[in-house]
Design a protein around this motif. Structure first.
Motif, short mmCIF file in Angstrom:
data_model
loop_
_atom_site.label_atom_id
_atom_site.label_comp_id
_atom_site.label_asym_id
_atom_site.label_seq_id
_atom_site.Cartn_x
_atom_site.Cartn_y
_atom_site.Cartn_z
N GLU A 1 -7.03 6.51 -6.28
CA GLU A 1 -7.72 6.16 -5.04
C GLU A 1 -8.64 7.30 -4.58
N GLN B 1 -2.30 7.62 -5.73
CA GLN B 1 -3.07 8.54 -4.88
C GLN B 1 -4.22 9.16 -5.66
N TYR C 1 0.39 3.32 -3.43
CA TYR C 1 -0.61 4.38 -3.24
C TYR C 1 -0.08 5.56 -2.45
N ASP C 2 0.39 5.33 -1.23
CA ASP C 2 0.74 6.43 -0.36
C ASP C 2 1.89 7.27 -0.90
N THR C 3 2.83 6.66 -1.61
CA THR C 3 3.99 7.39 -2.13
C THR C 3 4.01 7.45 -3.65
N ARG D 1 0.83 -1.22 0.00
CA ARG D 1 0.00 0.00 0.00
C ARG D 1 0.86 1.26 0.00
N ARG D 2 1.89 1.28 0.83
CA ARG D 2 2.78 2.44 0.87
C ARG D 2 3.43 2.68 -0.50
N TRP E 1 -7.71 1.02 3.30
CA TRP E 1 -6.91 2.14 3.81
C TRP E 1 -5.91 1.58 4.82
N MET E 2 -4.85 2.32 5.09
CA MET E 2 -3.78 1.79 5.95
C MET E 2 -4.32 1.39 7.33
#
Length: 497
Positions: free
Chosen positions: A223, A220, A213-215, A209-210, A242-243
């Motif tokens: 989503e 991003q 999506y997150d980085t 996920r990191r 989600w995280m």
């Protein structure tokens, strides 16, 4: 008629005849069999090579998760490669007590963390240490990747799985004489799966996920675009979760979800290749027939409220600009869904499509453009147009140019010539997709699950053929509107001023 034109016409005629024959032949060749426990079998004999594609599709995806289960379907996709009570372990009798201790400790740790600032840091540290020690002890019993190793040693290839909003699929290609091995492994996995290494695998998913999506600015954007498009329906939630969702998933929750839904009555199996149909049915009955039913997957009751104004999502990132535009639309079997298939191909299917010619060839303002339906197909979804601006052009310029082409769809009838070309491309694509055993197995399981019948493969082109220029104008006016759209875009940091 020139020689080149005669050659192209001949090739097109051959493609059309092959597609027609393929569709007619498919009706005769697909054998359906429903077992007493509800499992649906779709079988096709193809003796061109001594191989078989075997696909298992479960009618459960991320859209079927409750709010406290988000990410479970995706995590279970990972976990079901970990083995069973007999595979993936050196000694399950000795391993199981450790797995139980791991779960008890992990649940205590999650409960303490859930207290947030009221949690006891010393207790959290102690539980983390204890969990690590238990996992290290349990790891001594694990046989890594035993499923994959057995398949590989026996000529298997393409062993994989994927999770979507709508379902979860496991697939493999095996030599024809290894079909019983497949049946033994997959029936064992369906009824005896062990979710070992659960919390270390959960960490793997969190890292996924990191990373994705997150980085990742485009991750991003997608989503947040989907989340903005759906305020009520679970299609708006990410498949991976989600995280904080992932952090609070437990093996206990996963096992409950697994035993509830990953059962024969929610499964569709397609076996395509060098088989004897009657013998294959008997084989599958022998291995899967005694597995009890689970809980039928209930339809999602939530209906997304009609959108009453444009929604815009901006992601500021150190990345190149990107643009996504989505319009709410119905899904199959609504007749308008077939009209959107025409609009999709007209706008962005290949180098002759309208958006490609306008944005990339003529005006050179984008490096790529595409359109598709997302994020699922079981429930009303989105018609999505995506594009990447070409410097020095901006997302705003590209967005305006796209709306110009959509306006033409609303005002100007599509020509009969354009509609014929679309049908020709559909026929060619159908032949291509069904040319391989795996491609046919995928389509059979997909449409049996989504449309309720694999015969969608045959009916689809017939229904698209009934679409008229007036239908295209009507649907474009009804759905491709400002109040019905969500727009997402990436703005490069430093360029927002």
């Amino acid at each position: 008629m020139t020689k080149l034109y005669r050659l192209l016409a001949c090739n097109l005629l051959c493609i059309m005849l092959a597609a027609t024959a393929n569709a007619a032949g498919l009706e005769e060749k697909v054998r359906e069999h429903t077992m007493k426990n509800g499992m649906k079998l779709l079988l096709v004999e193809r003796h061109s090579s001594p191989t078989i594609a075997a696909w298992i599709r479960f009618r459960v995806g991320s859209v079927d998760e409750r709010s406290d289960e988000r990410g479970l379907a995706h995590l279970l996709e990972h976990m079901l490669f970990k083995g069973t009570t007999t595979l993936g372990t050196k000694d399950y009798a000795a391993e199981k007590p450790l797995l139980d201790k791991i779960e008890a400790t992990a649940v205590q740790l999650m409960d303490e963390k859930a207290k947030r600032e009221k949690g006891d840091p010393a207790r959290i540290a102690s539980l983390k240490k204890e969990l690590g020690q238990l996992e290290a002890e349990a790891a001594k019993f694990v046989v890594k990747e035993e499923f994959a190793e057995i398949y590989a040693k026996n000529g298997g290839s393409g062993y994989n799985a994927f999770t979507s909003k709508d379902g979860t699929t496991y697939l493999i290609n095996v030599p024809a004489n290894k079909l019983e091995l497949w049946a033994a492994i997959e029936s064992d996995r369906m009824q005896n799966a062990v979710l070992r290494e659960f919390y270390s695998e959960r960490d793997v998913v969190m890292e996924e996920r990191r990373r994705s999506y997150d980085t990742e600015p485009e991750g991003q954007l997608w989503e947040n675009f989907i989340a903005a498009s759906y305020h009520a329906h679970p299609y708006g939630q990410p498949i991976i979760g989600w995280m904080s969702d992932i952090e609070n998933l437990s093996r206990t929750k996963a096992e409950a979800f697994l035993h509830k839904y990953y059962a024969p009555n929610n499964a569709i199996i397609a076996i395509v290749g060098d088989i004897d149909t009657d013998r294959t049915i008997a084989l599958v009955e022998r291995y899967f027939g005694a597995i009890p039913q689970g809980t039928p997957v209930a339809p999602v009751a939530v209906t997304e409220p009609a959108q009453d104004g444009e929604r815009r999502i901006e992601i500021l990132a150190d990345a190149e600009p990107n643009l996504i535009i989505g319009f709410h639309k119905p899904t199959l079997p609504d007749p308008d869904d077939y009209v959107f298939d025409v609009i999709d191909m007209l706008l962005a299917d290949g180098r002759t499509s309208r958006l490609y010619k306008k944005l990339i060839v003529e005006r050179q303002m984008a490096t790529d453009v595409g359109s598709f339906s997302a994020p699922g197909s079981r429930y009303p979804n989105l018609f999505v147009i995506s594009a990447t601006p070409r410097a020095p052009h901006t997302t705003a310029e590209v967005e305006t140019a796209i709306y110009e082409e959509l306006g033409k769809l609303q005002r100007e009838p599509v020509t009969e010539h354009d509609l014929r070309q679309i049908l020709n491309r559909l026929e060619y694509e159908e032949v291509r997709q069904m040319g391989s055993n795996g491609g046919l197995a995928r389509n059979l399981t997909e449409y049996e699950a989504i449309a309720g019948t694999w015969r969608y493969l045959i009916e689809h082109r017939q229904k698209v053929a009934r679409v008229t220029p007036e239908d295209v104008m009507r649907v474009a006016k009804k759905y491709l509107t400002r109040e019905n759209r969500t727009v997402g875009f990436i703005t490069k940091k430093g360029a927002e001023k």
